[in-house]
Design a protein around this motif. Sequence first.
Motif, mmCIF file in Angstrom:
data_model
loop_
_atom_site.group_PDB
_atom_site.id
_atom_site.type_symbol
_atom_site.label_atom_id
_atom_site.label_comp_id
_atom_site.label_asym_id
_atom_site.label_seq_id
_atom_site.Cartn_x
_atom_site.Cartn_y
_atom_site.Cartn_z
ATOM 1 N N LEU A 196 0.828 -1.205 0.000
ATOM 2 C CA LEU A 196 0.000 0.000 0.000
ATOM 3 C C LEU A 196 0.863 1.255 0.000
ATOM 4 O O LEU A 196 1.739 1.415 0.846
ATOM 5 C CB LEU A 196 -0.921 -0.006 1.224
ATOM 6 N N GLU A 197 0.606 2.131 -0.945
ATOM 7 C CA GLU A 197 1.372 3.359 -1.073
ATOM 8 C C GLU A 197 1.180 4.255 0.159
ATOM 9 O O GLU A 197 0.048 4.568 0.545
ATOM 10 C CB GLU A 197 0.921 4.114 -2.332
ATOM 11 N N SER A 198 2.304 4.654 0.797
ATOM 12 C CA SER A 198 2.314 5.652 1.880
ATOM 13 C C SER A 198 1.345 5.318 3.008
ATOM 14 O O SER A 198 0.723 6.214 3.577
ATOM 15 C CB SER A 198 1.993 7.044 1.313
ATOM 16 N N TRP A 199 1.241 4.055 3.372
ATOM 17 C CA TRP A 199 0.271 3.610 4.377
ATOM 18 C C TRP A 199 0.981 3.560 5.735
ATOM 19 O O TRP A 199 1.078 2.532 6.378
ATOM 20 C CB TRP A 199 -0.270 2.247 3.955
ATOM 21 N N GLY A 200 1.500 4.718 6.166
ATOM 22 C CA GLY A 200 2.246 4.785 7.408
ATOM 23 C C GLY A 200 1.395 4.461 8.619
ATOM 24 O O GLY A 200 0.248 4.907 8.743
ATOM 25 N N ALA A 201 1.959 3.704 9.560
ATOM 26 C CA ALA A 201 1.199 3.218 10.715
ATOM 27 C C ALA A 201 0.662 4.356 11.570
ATOM 28 O O ALA A 201 -0.382 4.219 12.205
ATOM 29 C CB ALA A 201 2.071 2.296 11.566
ATOM 30 N N PHE A 216 0.933 -3.271 -6.128
ATOM 31 C CA PHE A 216 1.429 -2.032 -5.547
ATOM 32 C C PHE A 216 0.445 -0.920 -5.901
ATOM 33 O O PHE A 216 0.236 -0.608 -7.070
ATOM 34 C CB PHE A 216 2.829 -1.718 -6.082
ATOM 35 N N THR A 217 -0.177 -0.325 -4.890
ATOM 36 C CA THR A 217 -1.230 0.667 -5.113
ATOM 37 C C THR A 217 -0.637 2.050 -5.382
ATOM 38 O O THR A 217 0.576 2.258 -5.250
ATOM 39 C CB THR A 217 -2.179 0.730 -3.911
ATOM 40 N N THR A 262 0.876 -4.695 3.638
ATOM 41 C CA THR A 262 1.844 -3.822 4.292
ATOM 42 C C THR A 262 1.997 -2.570 3.435
ATOM 43 O O THR A 262 1.235 -2.362 2.495
ATOM 44 C CB THR A 262 3.186 -4.540 4.536
ATOM 45 N N ALA A 263 2.981 -1.733 3.757
ATOM 46 C CA ALA A 263 3.166 -0.477 3.031
ATOM 47 C C ALA A 263 4.562 -0.390 2.450
ATOM 48 O O ALA A 263 5.485 -1.076 2.906
ATOM 49 C CB ALA A 263 2.926 0.714 3.960
ATOM 50 N N ASP A 264 4.716 0.460 1.429
ATOM 51 C CA ASP A 264 6.036 0.668 0.834
ATOM 52 C C ASP A 264 6.933 1.488 1.750
ATOM 53 O O ASP A 264 8.136 1.281 1.818
ATOM 54 C CB ASP A 264 5.915 1.338 -0.535
ATOM 55 N N HIS A 265 6.347 2.431 2.481
ATOM 56 C CA HIS A 265 7.094 3.295 3.414
ATOM 57 C C HIS A 265 6.085 4.041 4.276
ATOM 58 O O HIS A 265 4.870 3.900 4.092
ATOM 59 C CB HIS A 265 8.003 4.273 2.661
ATOM 60 N N GLY A 266 6.579 4.835 5.217
ATOM 61 C CA GLY A 266 5.705 5.648 6.038
ATOM 62 C C GLY A 266 5.108 6.797 5.242
ATOM 63 O O GLY A 266 5.337 6.941 4.035
ATOM 64 N N SER A 267 4.342 7.642 5.939
ATOM 65 C CA SER A 267 3.614 8.685 5.207
ATOM 66 C C SER A 267 3.730 10.064 5.836
ATOM 67 O O SER A 267 2.910 10.931 5.598
ATOM 68 C CB SER A 267 2.139 8.302 5.084
ATOM 69 N N ARG A 278 7.555 3.247 10.689
ATOM 70 C CA ARG A 278 6.697 2.131 11.096
ATOM 71 C C ARG A 278 5.506 2.014 10.156
ATOM 72 O O ARG A 278 4.864 3.006 9.809
ATOM 73 C CB ARG A 278 6.236 2.312 12.546
ATOM 74 N N VAL A 279 5.221 0.783 9.724
ATOM 75 C CA VAL A 279 4.106 0.505 8.818
ATOM 76 C C VAL A 279 3.334 -0.701 9.340
ATOM 77 O O VAL A 279 3.861 -1.502 10.123
ATOM 78 C CB VAL A 279 4.608 0.229 7.377
ATOM 79 N N PRO A 280 2.084 -0.867 8.923
ATOM 80 C CA PRO A 280 1.336 -2.054 9.349
ATOM 81 C C PRO A 280 1.835 -3.306 8.633
ATOM 82 O O PRO A 280 2.380 -3.245 7.527
ATOM 83 C CB PRO A 280 -0.103 -1.740 8.911
#
Length: 445
Positions: A82-87, A240-241, A300-305, A330-332
């Motif tokens: 998920l793009e920029s799906w920061g926890a 990859f979204t 999960t995510a590519d990186h934080g946001s 941190r990402v989920p």
Amino acid sequence: SYAVNKTSSGNLALNGFFSIYRTVGVYKGGKRHKLMKLDEALPVATRLLESQNAPFVSKEIPLARAFNADKKPQYNVVIVLLESWGAEHIDGFTRYKELGVTPYFKKLSDESLKFTNFYANGYRSIYGITSVFTGITLPSGFQYLGSGLELSNLSYLGQIAKQNGYHTISMQGSNRRSYRIDAVSNLAGFDEYYGSEDIPNVETVEAGRAPKTGTYDYNLFHFMHQKLNGVKEPFIGFMFTSTNHTDYHLPHSKFERYPHTLQGQYGRLNSLIYVDNAIERFMESVKKEPWFENTVFIFTADHGSGDALDTIGKSLRPQDKPLAGIEHFRVPLVIYAPKIFKPRVIQTLGSQNDIFPTIMDMLGFKQPFSAMGNSLFDASVSNRFVYLFGGDQIGYITQEGYIMHNFKTVVESQGSPEAIARMQQELFAIDSAESGLLEQNKWAK
């Protein structure tokens, strides 16, 4: 040049001089070599990666390992990056006040193996893709996968899956050649690859709201759903979204809870609301398929946001205090398979580099692999760590704390003085071992 998924064939097609030129050109100032000598780094790296269930198997390739467990069921796997799906923004994972922007994802995570202490290994999308496909952190000074890193031999998830009889599909919501993921997916062993140009629109789009680049995430999810219906099991799918990336174009005004902007916090939160809805529609539809019960979904995510407490964020979370900078990495991680795994919250420290060995462990793949991580299911692992790349810095996280280092000094840290000193030496060893073996082309066979 990588028309077939063999590094040697691609290098030959490029021609010898060009390959040498690009390999030499990946280094920028030789900063890595000042940290630790390779012969000093390898014993430390070996100790940190040690696992009874995946012992080291090669003197020629020092960090190559292989799982020794009995053969396991051939589950299907669908990976959603998920793009920029920061926890720090995601309900069920944020350590700040929840804003109710991802209610379905929270519900899904509560029905899953929910990893709450999980981190990205870098700060750009291609770094996350590199970690998921190969299990390594991009070393400082190297070009990313698709721009030079592939000149060294790497372990690839898709290649190993194909060796075990899996059909493999990769796709992204951005344009087909974005980050050269078309070539990267081919090299990594994916049988099929698709970009936005290949994906028809099935989303309800208000007039004037066509995305400027790529396609909306629900179109991507729906397209993968249809493709998986047409392939033979077992399979591994990778998506990859893109919608949750600036500019925040949305298909419909009904997703705009906050005053919508193409940049900034309000736009980000509205885009999370949309993507959460797209995930819901996808998951509720695939539950009706005969292959669903035998499929493991990994989100999960590519990186934080970015900072959840910027100017707008503080107004939405007025009682919250800033957390350490490492929170931005941190990402989920959600592993959803209700017929296979019972739901539970897992606080095991992990990163994107652990996804590759986790899948190998879960599916019983026995081929040798090299990764800067371990299976999250492997109880024999005594050293859990995260090795990350943050631009002009590298970082290291353990249960004792974390450090960020700029190749001259520690610039940010948390832990006792003894722990910080120990983490610095371990970081030097991990960074030097990975980069040194890549430089000598002894990372993977």
